[in-house]
Structure formats: structure tokens, C-alpha cells
Design a protein around this motif. Structure first.
Motif, short mmCIF file in Angstrom:
data_model
loop_
_atom_site.label_atom_id
_atom_site.label_comp_id
_atom_site.label_asym_id
_atom_site.label_seq_id
_atom_site.Cartn_x
_atom_site.Cartn_y
_atom_site.Cartn_z
N ASN A 383 0.84 -1.19 0.00
CA ASN A 383 0.00 0.00 0.00
C ASN A 383 0.87 1.25 0.00
N SER A 384 1.75 1.33 -0.99
CA SER A 384 2.69 2.44 -1.08
C SER A 384 2.20 3.46 -2.12
N LYS A 385 3.02 4.47 -2.37
CA LYS A 385 2.63 5.53 -3.29
C LYS A 385 2.31 5.00 -4.68
N TYR A 386 3.08 4.02 -5.13
CA TYR A 386 2.88 3.48 -6.46
C TYR A 386 2.29 2.06 -6.44
N GLN A 387 1.77 1.66 -5.28
CA GLN A 387 1.10 0.36 -5.15
C GLN A 387 2.03 -0.79 -5.54
N GLY A 388 1.49 -1.82 -6.18
CA GLY A 388 2.28 -2.97 -6.56
C GLY A 388 2.06 -4.14 -5.62
N MET A 389 2.69 -5.25 -5.94
CA MET A 389 2.61 -6.48 -5.15
C MET A 389 4.02 -6.95 -4.82
N LEU A 390 4.15 -7.63 -3.70
CA LEU A 390 5.42 -8.27 -3.36
C LEU A 390 5.20 -9.78 -3.40
N LEU A 391 5.99 -10.46 -4.22
CA LEU A 391 5.96 -11.92 -4.30
C LEU A 391 7.14 -12.45 -3.49
N ALA A 392 6.94 -13.57 -2.80
CA ALA A 392 8.01 -14.08 -1.94
C ALA A 392 8.08 -15.59 -1.99
N ALA A 393 9.30 -16.09 -1.88
CA ALA A 393 9.57 -17.52 -1.71
C ALA A 393 10.20 -17.70 -0.34
N ILE A 394 9.51 -18.38 0.56
CA ILE A 394 9.94 -18.53 1.95
C ILE A 394 10.21 -20.01 2.22
N ALA A 395 11.33 -20.30 2.85
CA ALA A 395 11.65 -21.66 3.28
C ALA A 395 11.45 -21.77 4.79
N ALA A 396 11.56 -23.02 5.29
CA ALA A 396 11.44 -23.27 6.73
C ALA A 396 12.76 -23.82 7.25
N ASP A 397 13.29 -23.21 8.31
CA ASP A 397 14.51 -23.75 8.88
C ASP A 397 14.17 -24.97 9.75
N ALA A 398 15.17 -25.56 10.38
CA ALA A 398 14.96 -26.79 11.15
C ALA A 398 14.04 -26.58 12.35
N GLU A 399 13.89 -25.33 12.79
CA GLU A 399 13.01 -25.02 13.91
C GLU A 399 11.66 -24.50 13.44
N ASP A 400 11.37 -24.66 12.16
CA ASP A 400 10.14 -24.14 11.56
C ASP A 400 10.06 -22.62 11.66
N VAL A 705 20.98 2.90 -17.41
CA VAL A 705 19.55 2.68 -17.66
C VAL A 705 18.72 3.66 -16.85
N THR A 706 17.72 4.23 -17.48
CA THR A 706 16.80 5.13 -16.78
C THR A 706 15.55 4.34 -16.39
N VAL A 707 15.16 4.47 -15.13
CA VAL A 707 13.96 3.80 -14.63
C VAL A 707 13.05 4.87 -14.04
N THR A 708 11.83 4.93 -14.53
CA THR A 708 10.84 5.87 -14.00
C THR A 708 9.80 5.10 -13.20
N PRO A 709 9.03 5.78 -12.36
CA PRO A 709 8.00 5.09 -11.57
C PRO A 709 6.98 4.42 -12.48
N PRO A 710 6.20 3.49 -11.94
CA PRO A 710 5.13 2.88 -12.73
C PRO A 710 4.27 3.94 -13.38
N THR A 711 3.87 3.70 -14.61
CA THR A 711 3.20 4.73 -15.40
C THR A 711 1.82 5.08 -14.88
N LYS A 712 1.18 4.14 -14.22
CA LYS A 712 -0.20 4.40 -13.81
C LYS A 712 -0.50 3.66 -12.53
#
Length: 768
Positions: A383-400, A705-712
Motif C-alpha cells: 500500500n505504497s505511493k505506487y502500489q504494486g505487489m510483493l511476491l516471496a519464496a519462503i523456506a522453513a529452517d529446522a526449527e520451523d 539505464v533510466t527507470v521511471t516510476p510505474p506509469t499508472k
């Protein structure tokens, strides 16, 4: 019709804006949801609105749009008007209601607003003098009118006349009474002088304008016609200091300070709240407006306070826009300071940001060396200024415990973005071991996983599957019937053997043959223990990494480079802490797994072991139902109870066999549950990434490389839907942190969804 109920989304404190097609939009303000029906009295409705917004019901006007007509506002002035509105809504469950205060200050916010004939709202536009902002651009002498024009188009904030400020406000303003002392006073820069002058004018209650505003001198006069007050400052010869050379401190504009009032820019408010925002990042716009009114007598509406907070945040954290342009440099610095890491991004054809993938070397090494071949895939809304989604790959250690392997910021949760993310993940954790993924089967994930990880096991997230079952059954069954079927569904999923799965599904069939068919056709081989071929270690829900997503919720309001660095910092601290903790462990298994093994060992002492053939043993015992028999094959690490296979730890039946033949149970525990594996997981460190907001010139870095914020940004309804999705994933989210109107609408939508999903025949409370 008498029983029809709708949710009125009551909004106040914002502004009506006329669009190009003549339709009206309402921006800013606050919103509350109120249940109404055809029997609701207008007086009761007004009283509830007044209580929620904390103002009097005597001077409010309530308006709404007819369905399909966003050009004309209808005023509700009597009970029949309210009843007509309920009838006009058709099958819609919500209606937007706008609360307008019928005084001059409120009228300014709705000027040029078309109204129905029955509207009694008076429209006026007060003309208030304007003060130049402290950081006004330096221009030529004829730039004064242009400055006023720029300020009048919405970059200023309406303020209360000075005579309405009580003693407390005077006390606050008195802190600035001596910001300007007179001739020979010196300042380090023109900006410092302008800021001092700005505060001085507020403390003394007058408005001013620049008569001359150039690079080496400034002349300022009182804005009141004929008033002799003026000040002249210029650069002190041979220095960079600014000095007041002339000043007439006398005002003859009688009453001007009382009648004219003043205006303050959002930038000025931002500078005022900056330090408080730094100490309290969750400083809410409503609290900002209350504090500014109490301390300075300046009245802000919600949207003005929100925008001032955005300016203050940018002053503290840096520019959101510039952060995107720093991504090439930032990715190179990650790889430089953490060799072996992957940090890559994509832009669209117009150079706007598309997606960013990050996986630190310590995460890659820790997963490959010490973690189970088990990965949880999930997403969370930013829920930031330019929105978007965060995708994640999470593992479990030996202690869960959670162990983030990789994450990505993308513009939307699509099959294309998931496929890209998984390809980057595959290049990071390249291994011959067959992986098991716990993930949703929707949003393109099912096809993306099959395309990228061809031979992996895909365990459908049980919660997402149960939610879909509940939605598909909506309206067909009572709340209790749905509850029984969902419970039976979970029982079927967790049943280790076929007979248990069949008993649970037969229970569903007794309630609904259609629900039974739904379950059987939902590919049980992807979610039921009785059929699933991968190793899940009893983990069946993709939101295992909830702690990581809580880190994201704390960081997503920062510019993208700062957000990633905050996540890096959290991961760095976690790795260090767990490495230190594990150095004290003296057992072969981690503490929680050692405790589980000891419990199974205690249960094994009451069991009887019979040798049947070679490495196969028969184990007998007593339970509530009578005598039971389980078959253990120690060569295959297998027991007919399936507990050994599902957890990675020997069950009590296997332990009884080991004790009978003189073998150690520890030799038959999964290596992924040992202290050694835990330490291997956290053997590598994540290193700081310095100067993320201050890139240095380095010809070896290819960052052209030039990177601008998401267009919309997503439209309002899409942002509300995204927030609703986030609430659905984590219903315990603090509603106090939802600061924009779309978020508040999302709360109403989410509560409406809850009401539709459950048979709430008894009273209930929502804690906010």
C-alpha cells in the motif's frame, strides 16, 4: 422491501472535483460505513454521522448521486428523501453519501458543484491572501503574480483567521515572533531567510508578497494596500551569508491581521511535522490535522494533511521517483557487497518500472545447505505511493522458523510476473533435489509452476482451497452446514491414510452430494496427505511466511530502494540472532524437534514389537477403540501410520522397533531437523549496502539505464480491491493503518464480504 439493507459509505472533509466530461469525483476526506434501510429515520442517520465525524448535526447537508448520474447531487432533507435513496439503489449493497457542512469553510470545498433544486447549500469562495512558501523558487521581479497563481491552484492550505486562534495557538505562534529581529540579522541561505519570514508572518498574523526575488537580493512588502511594512535582504559581500539590510517593522493595515488571515503551504506543514513523523512513522493524517489546529490554529482537511505527510516523508526518506531511477545502481551495489547474490529488474518499453527480483547469497546458500526442499509461495499488497505487489519464496529452517529465499516487487500479481519470478528463483536455487511448493493454484501460479519447475510437487494451499469451497457454496447452505463441510474438508486433507480421507469425504457427501463432487474434482493428489507425493513436513498453508509479510507492512511506505534495504536489514538481524542462539544448543536435533522425539519415545514404551520378516516389524498397542497394529519398515523409513513420512521424525511405532533391536532413533531422523542443518542455514551473513540514496561516481558500474516510476497507479476501486485482498489474507491487520479513502472503503467491502459469507444471526462487534 422493508427488509432491504444497504451500507452507506459516509464521506466528509474532501473536495468535489469536476472531470472533463462534467462528472464529479470526490477526493480526500474520511469515510465511515453505516447500515441503513427503508425504515431508517433521517434524524437517526444524522445523529450517527455526527457521532462518527465528531461534529454537530444541525449544520450538515447530506447528498448522493443517482445511479448512472455523476453530474447532479441529490440532497436528502427529509425522511422520504432517505427512503427514495434506498429504493434507487436497486440491487447494490452500498451507496456513497457525502456530508457537507453548511458554513463558509465547508462551502469552499464544494464550490462550482452542481446541485439539485432541493439543495439548500450556499456556495461561496473566500479570497485569502497568500504567503510565499519558504522554499519558493528564485525568479525575476515580475514573477510575483506567477507565484500567486501557482499557489492558488491547490498547493496551499486554507487557514483560520488569526482572531480565531485561542491562547494555546498564540502560545505556539509566539515561538516564531522573533524569527525576524531586524537590520543586520544574518542567515546561512535565502531558504533559511524565507522560512524564518514565513514563520514570522504567521506569528504576527499578516500576509506578504515578494516585490523582488532574485539570486542575490530579496525585497518583501506587506500584502495590504498602502501598508509600509517591508524588508530588504541581500548577500553579504565576500560571504555566502544573507543579511537584512533594511526593514520597516510598522504595520498600518488596521485589522488586516484580523480579517485577512493567511495561508500555509503543504511543504510548510510537512516541515512542521517532519520530526514528529520521524519519531512516529504511523503518524496518521487525522492526528496531523488535529495537532496543527491545536498548536497553530490552522484548519486542514484529511486530504491536505495526508499530502503534507507525503511531503514530510519524502523529506525524511528521499524521493519515491528518484528511488526508481537508482535501481540500476542499487542492484549493482547488492551484488558488489554480497557476492553471489541475484538482483535484477525489468522496465517496460517506456522505461517505467515493471518488476524487481532480489535473492541474497546468504539466503541461497542457507536454503541449499540447511533447509528442507520445501518452499512457500505467496504475495502481499504494497500500500505504497505506487502500489504494486510483493511476491516471496519462503523456506522453513529446522526449527520451523521463516527463512526468506527470494522476493520480488512487481506491478501486479499476474501469471507472467509469477513465471518471471519462478525463473529467477530457479536460477538462484538450482538443485537436483525435487522441490515441493506450497502455493495457491490461482492467479496463474498453477501453470507457472508446471512450466518452470517441471518435476516439482505443487501442494495447493489448503486455506485458499477452503476459501474457494466456501465461496462456491455461498448461498446454498446455512452457516452451520458450511462450517461442518469445511471442517470435514480439513479432516480429509490431513488424514494420513486413504480410509481416513474417505470417511471425511463421505461426511461431506451426507450433507451435500454437490459439495462431495467439488472436493473429489479438486485434484486431491495436490492437497490430501493420503495422495500427495511430496514432503510437506505437515505444512499445508502458503502463508507460513506471515512474519516476513509483517516486515513488508512496516516498510512498504518507503521508497523502493529503502524498502528493500529495510527488508535486508531485518533478514541480516535474524540471521545473526539465530546463529548466536544455535551456538548454545547441545542436542543433535533442534530444541523443538528434540522435544517432539522425546514425546514419541515416551509413548513407545507401552508398545509391543514383533519381527515379521527382515526389516519389517509389527507393532501392537492399546487405544480407546481397542487393539491396533502398525507395520514398520526401517529400511524404507516407513510406518503404516504415515507419521514418520509426514514429519521427518520417527513415530512412536518406529522408535519402539529401534529400542527393541538396539538402534538409535537419531539415526532415522531427517537431517533437515538437526542442529547442524540449522547452523548451516545461518552460516552465511547478509552484508550492508552503503550509500543506497547517494550514488558515487564509479565508471565500473554500468548503470546508464533510466527507470521511471510505474506509469499508472491502479484505479481507486482496484486499490480498494487490493486492500480487501490483503485484509482477507490477514484479517488481523490494524485498521488504524489504513489511511486513504480507498482503504477505508476496502474495510467496508471486507466487512460486507464477512456478513455475506457467514450467518451472523447473533450480535457481533468489530474491534477497531
Amino acid at each position: 422491501m422493508a427488509g432491504k439493507k444497504i451500507i452507506a459509505i459516509c464521506q466528509s472533509g474532501g473536495d468535489f472535483v469536476t472531470n472533463k466530461d462534467g462528472s464529479l469525483s470526490y477526493n480526500g476526506g474520511e469515510a465511515y460505513a453505516i447500515d441503513i434501510n427503508e425504515q431508517t429515520k433521517l434524524s437517526d442517520f444524522k445523529s450517527e454521522i455526527a457521532e462518527m465525524f465528531n461534529f454537530s448535526s444541525n449544520n450538515m447537508s447530506i447528498k448522493y448521486f443517482l445511479p448512472g448520474n455523476k453530474k447532479t447531487l441529490i440532497t436528502i432533507s427529509k425522511d422520504k428523501d432517505l427512503q427514495r435513496m434506498v429504493n434507487f439503489i436497486d440491487d447494490t449493497s452500498t451507496v456513497d453519501v457525502f456530508v457537507v457542512l453548511e458554513d463558509a469553510a465547508a462551502a469552499r470545498n464544494v464550490s462550482n458543484m452542481p446541485a439539485s433544486r432541493s439543495s439548500r447549500t450556499t456556495i461561496s469562495e473566500a479570497v485569502v491572501p497568500i504567503v510565499a512558501p519558504a522554499n519558493a523558487a528564485v525568479g525575476m521581479n515580475d514573477g510575483i503574480d506567477q507565484l500567486d497563481m501557482d499557489m492558488a491552484d491547490g498547493t496551499s492550505l486554507d487557514c483560520m483567521p488569526i482572531n480565531t486562534i485561542d491562547g494555546k495557538h498564540h502560545k505556539a505562534a509566539q515561538n516564531w515572533e522573533n524569527m525576524i529581529t531586524g537590520v543586520d540579522q544574518r542567515f546561512n541561505s535565502f531558504n533559511e531567510f524565507r522560512e524564518a519570514l514565513h514563520k514570522y508572518s504567521i506569528a504576527h498574523g499578516f500576509a506578504y508578497r515578494y516585490k523582488q526575488n532574485v539570486s542575490h537580493r530579496v525585497t518583501v512588502k506587506c500584502k495590504a494596500q498602502g501598508c509600509p511594512w517591508r524588508i530588504y535582504a541581500s548577500r553579504l559581500s565576500t560571504t555566502q551569508l544573507i543579511c537584512i539590510k533594511k526593514m520597516n517593522p510598522t504595520h498600518t493595515c488596521e485589522g488586516a491581521s484580523v480579517k485577512a488571515g493567511y495561508r500555509a503551504t503543504r511543504g510548510w506543514v510537512g516541515s512542521i511535522i517532519k520530526e514528529k513523523l520521524k519519531a512516529s512513522p504511523n503518524y496518521k493524517p487525522k492526528d496531523i490535522a488535529n495537532d496543527i489546529k491545536r498548536e497553530y490554529g490552522i484548519q486542514l482537511n484529511y486530504s491536505q494533511a495526508w499530502r503534507a505527510k507525503e511531503i514530510a516523508r519524502e523529506q525524511l526518506q528521499g524521493s519515491f521517483k528518484e528511488a526508481y531511477n537508482l535501481l540500476p545502481y542499487f542492484c549493482e551495489k547488492i551484488k558488489e557487497t554480497n557476492p553471489g547474490s541475484i538482483a535484477t529488474f525489468n522496465t517496460k518499453d517506456d522505461s517505467s518500472f515493471h518488476r524487481l527480483f532480489v535473492s541474497f547469497h546468504a539466503s541461497i546458500s542457507g536454503f541449499l545447505q540447511g533447509c528442507r526442499p520445501l518452499i512457500f509461495l505467496d504475495s502481499t499488497t504494497m500500500n505504497s505511493k505506487y502500489q504494486g505487489m510483493l511476491l516471496a519464496a519462503i523456506a522453513a529452517d529446522a526449527e520451523d522458523g521463516i527463512f526468506p529465499v527470494a522476493f520480488a516487487v512487481v506491478d501486479d500479481e499476474t501469471e507472467d510476473n509469477w513465471t518471471w519470478f519462478l525463473r529467477e528463483l530457479k536460477s538462484a536455487v538450482s538443485t537436483s533435489t525435487q522441490l515441493t511448493f506450497v502455493a495457491d493454484f490461482q492467479n496463474g501460479l498453477k501453470r507457472a509452476l508446471a512450466d518452470v519447475f517441471v518435476k516439482c510437487y505443487h501442494s495447493y494451499c489448503l486455506r485458499h482451497l477452503a476459501d474457494k469451497l466456501n465461496r462456491d457454496l455461498k448461498g446454498q447452505f446455512s452457516h452451520d452446514a458450511r462450517r461442518f463441510m469445511i471442517n470435514d474438508f480439513y479432516t480429509a486433507a490431513r488424514a494420513p491414510r486413504l480410509e481416513g480421507f474417505q470417511r471425511a469425504t463421505e461426511s461431506i457427501k451426507c450433507i451435500s452430494p454437490e459439495a462431495y463432487d467439488w472436493v473429489i474434482q479438486s485434484e486431491p493428489e495436490h492437497w490430501a496427505n493420503a495422495f500427495f507425493g511430496g514432503a510437506r513436513y505437515n505444512h499445508m498453508i502458503s502463508s507460513f511466511g506471515q512474519e516476513f509479510y509483517s516486515w513488508v507492512s512496516e516498510a512498504h511506505e518507503y521508497p523502493i530502494t529503502h524498502m528493500i534495504d529495510l527488508l535486508r536489514g531485518k533478514m541480516m538481524e535474524t540471521i545473526y540472532k539465530r546463529r548466536v542462539d544455535s551456538s548454545q544448543w547441545m542436542t543433535k536435533l533442534t530444541p523443538s524437534n528434540e522435544e517432539k522425539l522425546q514425546k514419541e519415545t515416551a509413548m513407545a514404551r507401552s508398545l509391543q514389537v514383533l519381527l515379521t520378516q527382515g526389516s519389517v516389524f509389527e507393532v501392537r498397542g492399546e487405544c480407546v477403540e481397542g487393539t491396533f497394529v502398525e507395520v514398520v519398515n526401517i529400511d524404507h523409513w516407513d510406518c503404516s501410520c504415515k507419521g514418520w513420512q509426514l514429519t521427518g521424525l520417527p513415530c512412536c511405532h518406529a522408535i519402539a522397533v529401534f529400542e527393541c533391536i538396539g538402534r538409535s532413533s537419531y539415526d532415522y531422523c531427517s537431517r533437515y531437523l538437526t542442529t547442524e542443518s540449522f547452523r548451516l542455514t545461518y552460516a552465511e551473513s547478509i552484508h550492508p549496502v552503503p550509500n543506497i540514496d547517494r550514488p558515487i561516481e564509479d565508471e565500473s558500474l554500468d548503470v546508464a539505464v533510466t527507470v521511471t516510476p510505474p506509469t499508472k497507479r491502479p484505479p481507486a476501486n482496484a486499490r480498494a480491491l487490493a486492500t480487501t485482498r490483503r485484509l482477507a489474507k490477514n484479517p488481523s491487520v490494524d485498521v488504524g493503518h489504513l489511511e486513504c479513502l480507498d482503504d477505508l472503503l476496502a474495510v467496508a467491502c471486507f466487512l460486507s464480504l464477512l456478513v455475506s459469507c457467514f450467518d451472523l444471526s447473533s450480535p457481533f462487534r468489530v474491534l477497531t
